[in-house]
Design a protein around this motif. Structure first.
Motif, mmCIF file in Angstrom:
data_model
loop_
_atom_site.group_PDB
_atom_site.id
_atom_site.type_symbol
_atom_site.label_atom_id
_atom_site.label_comp_id
_atom_site.label_asym_id
_atom_site.label_seq_id
_atom_site.Cartn_x
_atom_site.Cartn_y
_atom_site.Cartn_z
ATOM 1 N N HIS A 49 -10.759 19.253 97.269
ATOM 2 C CA HIS A 49 -10.084 19.593 95.941
ATOM 3 C C HIS A 49 -10.184 20.682 95.403
ATOM 4 O O HIS A 49 -11.230 20.780 95.289
ATOM 5 C CB HIS A 49 -9.002 18.450 95.147
ATOM 6 C CG HIS A 49 -9.212 16.962 95.707
ATOM 7 N ND1 HIS A 49 -7.672 16.572 96.135
ATOM 8 C CD2 HIS A 49 -9.537 15.933 96.648
ATOM 9 C CE1 HIS A 49 -7.272 15.427 96.886
ATOM 10 N NE2 HIS A 49 -8.370 15.115 97.141
ATOM 11 N N ILE A 50 -8.610 21.425 95.347
ATOM 12 C CA ILE A 50 -9.525 22.846 93.910
ATOM 13 C C ILE A 50 -8.486 22.722 93.432
ATOM 14 O O ILE A 50 -7.330 22.664 93.612
ATOM 15 C CB ILE A 50 -9.070 24.207 94.774
ATOM 16 C CG1 ILE A 50 -10.138 23.632 95.955
ATOM 17 C CG2 ILE A 50 -8.695 25.235 94.171
ATOM 18 C CD1 ILE A 50 -10.432 25.124 96.815
ATOM 19 N N LYS A 51 -8.688 22.426 91.561
ATOM 20 C CA LYS A 51 -7.877 22.534 91.275
ATOM 21 C C LYS A 51 -7.542 23.884 89.644
ATOM 22 O O LYS A 51 -9.001 24.248 90.107
ATOM 23 C CB LYS A 51 -7.697 21.292 90.056
ATOM 24 C CG LYS A 51 -7.665 20.095 90.548
ATOM 25 C CD LYS A 51 -7.663 18.796 89.580
ATOM 26 C CE LYS A 51 -7.465 17.185 90.150
ATOM 27 N NZ LYS A 51 -7.440 16.275 89.717
ATOM 28 N N SER A 107 -4.719 23.010 95.278
ATOM 29 C CA SER A 107 -4.720 22.720 96.603
ATOM 30 C C SER A 107 -5.648 21.544 97.384
ATOM 31 O O SER A 107 -6.674 21.355 96.428
ATOM 32 C CB SER A 107 -5.080 24.040 96.721
ATOM 33 O OG SER A 107 -6.508 24.616 96.952
ATOM 34 N N MET A 108 -5.799 22.089 98.943
ATOM 35 C CA MET A 108 -6.609 20.911 99.258
ATOM 36 C C MET A 108 -7.600 20.850 100.080
ATOM 37 O O MET A 108 -6.431 21.463 100.983
ATOM 38 C CB MET A 108 -6.430 18.957 98.926
ATOM 39 C CG MET A 108 -4.798 18.910 99.360
ATOM 40 S SD MET A 108 -4.654 17.147 98.710
ATOM 41 C CE MET A 108 -5.771 15.840 100.416
ATOM 42 N N VAL A 109 -8.179 20.787 100.964
ATOM 43 C CA VAL A 109 -8.962 20.592 102.555
ATOM 44 C C VAL A 109 -9.225 19.199 102.307
ATOM 45 O O VAL A 109 -10.384 18.840 101.759
ATOM 46 C CB VAL A 109 -9.760 21.441 102.516
ATOM 47 C CG1 VAL A 109 -10.162 21.592 104.088
ATOM 48 C CG2 VAL A 109 -9.076 22.726 102.182
ATOM 49 N N GLU A 110 -8.439 18.014 103.037
ATOM 50 C CA GLU A 110 -9.024 17.082 102.768
ATOM 51 C C GLU A 110 -10.437 16.695 103.343
ATOM 52 O O GLU A 110 -10.776 16.261 104.459
ATOM 53 C CB GLU A 110 -7.801 16.098 103.700
ATOM 54 C CG GLU A 110 -8.117 14.582 103.315
ATOM 55 C CD GLU A 110 -7.286 14.342 101.662
ATOM 56 O OE1 GLU A 110 -8.572 13.218 100.759
ATOM 57 O OE2 GLU A 110 -6.490 14.317 101.089
ATOM 58 N N GLY A 111 -11.022 15.844 102.739
ATOM 59 C CA GLY A 111 -12.846 15.172 102.359
ATOM 60 C C GLY A 111 -13.961 16.812 103.148
ATOM 61 O O GLY A 111 -14.229 16.149 103.712
ATOM 62 N N ASP A 112 -12.972 17.678 103.163
ATOM 63 C CA ASP A 112 -14.497 19.179 103.565
ATOM 64 C C ASP A 112 -15.024 19.586 102.397
ATOM 65 O O ASP A 112 -13.830 19.660 101.226
ATOM 66 C CB ASP A 112 -13.354 19.521 103.873
ATOM 67 C CG ASP A 112 -14.047 20.598 104.848
ATOM 68 O OD1 ASP A 112 -16.034 20.275 104.591
ATOM 69 O OD2 ASP A 112 -13.261 21.354 106.200
#
Length: 847
Positions: free
Chosen positions: A110-112, A130-135
């Motif tokens: 997760h990026i905030k 934005s997010m790259v789930e679980g990475d």
């Protein structure tokens, strides 16, 4: 022997090069403990806000709450801790180029993006992300906005700011229509993905994710840099020193409203310590991988470590010719006789075996690295921007040269004693874990270093610009002046420079700063006019002999702002306006007609231009009252002008400011004919006296004495006599000067370490300067005032207020007014204080 620790070069001077300015620690809670395995991160913005994470865990709570803490370096105890909402460890923190937004990324992908609520430095909210789930995210950066300066040390004596700080041609990573840089961020994840998020002007976020190369492999460490052509370079390592460090070129574009990412492979490298037979398997892990600067993609710093030692290498990417075998040289067609070129990584420098490195901090000062610049820097001992900091597990910090990796300065922490002999070192190792920095950041001028240690304590270190070399006063002043000018041009905060200003330097620095400013062209002077006044004010705070001038500089900022606001309310009478605005014409007429009678000056103005609505005029009364009071105060203090300790002294010789007051008196006089109740209120001894014209007459006489800067004449005796009579004709008002700042900077001058605690404001004990200053500011129990609206808030204010981190100016958060003209006045300082400082919300009980 290669294993023995090398004594730092010139230990005698190096110890003076770095010292602790202050430390700030958390309150000891009985059931909280530290998680030594958690990596910490911190980031330092160009507005001198520091964001950092801690590893504190309560035993009651099973999970860690992943907090982000934000402080401004002047009030480190006033920490704003926000529960980030990240479910995993925070792995990256990054400020944007303007220093007002913060990115945080965690081990869950997760990026905030955080921004200030209501422009308050101690109130933050998460708006987009934005997010790259679980990475897990291993590297994060804002996209480059195409602004790059270079500081030329060899030109530090040049008169033109444009020569000292030249703009380097650099393309933004991505541009919108018309070449405006697009905002956004890029991140690299542990599984080898690169993700880019773009912020569209309407607030939408476009995100796209792509694999760095066809064969995805684990990325343990990564870093991002930018090239002048607008491309992005990503460096990755899988954590093992036997694998190569890979480099990729990433191009971002927007196609049909979608974000598109293209990647290609660049030359890779193996660390030299793995190919060196003596050290072949000594350093199994790569622990740090950093480009030397975000905009220097051709230089990279690598650190390989084992359990208790490290080695650091610096590599650079060069273009090299490819030699062609003689057989082919006859047959190959001659293409301009150029041999083919290839890109190749070459090692620049490497250290000997060091203690184990725990953190690295890189310089952010964009210093030019040409040979002449480096030579001048070395000759004049000007080192900011040339050193990078390495923290070691024994608690010490070394500053090493960014090209040669030679030690330039050493700081020994509390636990790391100076190396005496091998035995004591071996005994220390077994004594248990030592306190060391887990995260470090250098300030934007490289004159200060913030470190977060394994006990969650924040330490602020001073770093001498000459790295401890003793210089003559003139040279030290030149170094500080050069950096102050850099902050003036870029708009960055200069708090870290003030750490090095001694009281005996203040007078000289202010004069030299003014000289340099007067050498610039008129357009640049106008742009920097308020910034230089704010800079002089913060310098004058540091010496007891110049403390009264702080008040003058703030009054001057206030006067400039009032003058602009009131003049902008004037409207031309006819729509086919002449070339000059009414404000400019007012200035011209007032300086041309030097009559001492206010009504004779008024006759020359077109009264129609001054017609405003009645309630607008009424709403400006507080500002008008300040102008009237200040003029009266100045004239009444003219007879005892011999004492520069009193505030207001510098106005008596400042033709430009007196001219501004004179114009405003004329405007106020005309407005008073329209609505008498907006005039400033004076308490006069006789009913028949026309106070406005009396003050205007004396003000004009004083202004005529110092109208031309080159020959300022002394005011004649009759003027001084008339001013002596003023207190018997009018009641001289009390001027509410700005409060003395409660910041830390004035307490750091005697080089004593200051110990602070988060959440507890320190008592201002033993402050030499404040006792003299008490004459000018209100005592604690007295009514408070809103310094910008000039409203009285009462002794115990009920309204929420904000105060400036730089000058301590206080004003209400919510506007009590509905009138457009006042809204226009308030817009001037909605984002920043008049001095350019950041606002912070004050606790309601601040009285």
């Amino acid at each position: 022997a290669p294993g023995s620790p090398r004594p730092p070069a010139g230990t005698g001077i190096a110890s003076a090069a770095m010292d602790l300015a202050y430390v700030c620690e958390w309150e000891k809670k009985p059931k909280s403990n530290h998680c030594p395995s958690i990596p910490l991160v911190c980031a330092w913005s160009c507005r001198n806000l520091v964001a950092f994470t801690t590893d504190l865990r309560n035993e009651e709570e099973k999970d860690l709450t992943h907090m982000v803490h934000i402080i401004d370096t002047e009030h480190p105890w006033d920490v704003y801790s926000v529960n980030s909402g990240h479910t995993e460890i925070i792995t990256c923190l990054e400020w944007d180029q303007s220093g007002s937004r913060l990115l945080s990324a965690d081990a869950d992908g997760h990026i905030k993006c955080w921004s200030m609520t209501d422009h308050l430095a101690n109130s933050w909210e998460n708006t987009v992300g934005s997010m790259v789930e679980g990475d897990p995210v291993v590297a994060l950066s804002w996209l480059h906005n195409g602004v790059k300066l270079a500081l030329h040390v060899e030109k530090s004596g040049a008169s033109n700011f444009g020569e000292k700080f030249s703009r380097v041609k650099f393309s933004p990573s991505l541009t919108l229509f018309g070449g405006k840089p697009m905002e956004g961020w890029i991140a690299v994840t542990i599984s080898g993905l690169v993700t880019v998020s773009l912020l569209k002007p309407n607030g939408q976020v476009l995100t796209s994710t792509e694999s760095l190369c066809r064969l995805r492999c684990r990325v343990a460490l990564a870093d991002v840099a930018f090239t002048g052509g607008g491309n992005i370079v990503v460096a990755t390592s899988d954590g093992s020193s036997t694998s190569p460090v890979q480099f990729y070129k990433v191009c971002v574009s927007v196609v049909n409203e979608k974000c598109k990412i293209d990647t290609e492979i660049l030359p890779s490298l193996f660390m030299r310590c793995t190919t060196d037979p003596a050290r072949k398997d000594k350093y199994p892990a790569i622990t740090h991988l950093k480009f030397l600067a975000r905009d220097m993609s051709e230089q990279v710093l690598l650190c390989a470590s084992n359990q208790n030692s490290s080695i650091v290498e610096c590599w650079s990417l060069r273009k090299e010719g490819l030699p062609v075998n003689n057989i082919f040289q006859q047959i190959s067609p001659v293409v301009g006789d150029k041999q083919p070129m290839i890109l190749k990584w070459r090692i620049l420098s490497a250290t000997n075996d060091l203690d184990r490195v725990s953190a690295v901090a890189l310089p952010k000062l964009p210093i030019s690295l040409t040979n002449t610049d480096l030579k001048v820097a070395n000759d004049t001992k000007f080192f900011p921007g040339l050193g990078l900091a390495l923290a070691f597990h024994d608690g010490s910090v070394h500053i090493v040269h960014r090209l040669s990796l030679q030690t330039m300065a050493v700081f020994y922490g509390s636990s790391s004693q100076r190396p005496v002999d091998e035995q004591t070192i071996k005994r220390q190792r077994t004594a248990g874990p030592l306190v060391h920095f887990k995260a470090m950041q250098l300030s934007w001028t490289s004159l200060a270093l913030a470190g977060i240690d394994s006990h969650g304590k924040l330490s602020m270190l001073r770093i001498s610009p000459s790295m401890g070399h003793v210089l003559d006063m003139n040279m030290s002043l030149r170094h500080l002046l050069f950096l102050l000018e850099y902050c003036m041009v870029t708009g960055y905060d200069w708090w870290d420079i003030l750490l090095h200003v001694q009281p005996n330097m203040v007078q000289n620095l202010v004069e030299k700063l003014h000289e340099e400013y007067m050498r610039q062209n008129a357009a640049l002077q106008q742009v920097l006019s308020t910034r230089i006044v704010a800079m002089k004010a913060s310098l004058c705070k540091l010496s007891s002999s110049t403390i009264a001038r702080v008040c003058d500089y703030h009054a001057k900022l206030f006067l400039i702002a009032i003058s602009c606001t009131l003049k902008s309310l004037l409207r031309p009478h006819f729509l086919n306006t002449p070339d000059k605005s009414p404000g400019d014409r007012l200035t011209e007429i007032c300086s041309k007609i030097t009559d001492i009678d206010i009504d004779k000056v008024m006759i020359n103005l077109k009264t129609e231009e001054f017609v405003l609505e009645m309630n607008t005029l009424q709403s400006l009364q507080q500002l008008i009252q300040w102008v009237g009071d200040f003029v009266l105060y100045l004239l009444a203090s003219l007879p005892n002008q011999g004492s520069p300790v009193r505030p207001g002294h510098s106005f008596l010789r400042d033709g430009a400011s007196l001219g501004m007051f004179r114009e405003l008196m004329v405007v106020i006089r005309i407005w008073g004919l329209l609505k008498p109740s907006c005039l400033p209120v004076y308490t006069a001894t006789s009913d028949t006296q026309d106070s406005m014209s009396l003050l205007f007459r004396l003000l004009t006489k004083l202004w005529l004495c110092c109208r031309e800067e080159n020959h300022i004449t002394e005011p004649d005796d009759t003027l001084i006599d008339e001013c002596c009579l003023l207190p018997s004709q009018l009641l001289i008002p009390n001027i509410d000067w700005l409060p003395i700042n409660d910041g830390i900077i004035s307490k750091l001058q005697n080089k004593q370490l200051v110990r602070l605690q988060f959440g507890k404001a320190p008592g201002l004990v033993g402050h030499t300067v404040s006792s003299q200053f008490d004459a000018f500011v209100r005592a604690p129990g007295q009514p408070k005032i809103d310094h910008l609206r000039r409203l009285h808030l009462g002794a115990y204010p009920t309204e929420e207020c904000k105060s400036c981190t730089r000058c301590g100016c206080v004003t209400m958060l919510k506007s009590p007014n509905k009138v457009t003209a006042v809204k226009q006045w308030e817009q001037r300082w909605i984002k920043n204080c008049l001095c350019g400082g950041l606002w912070r919300r004050m606790p309601l009980s601040y009285s």
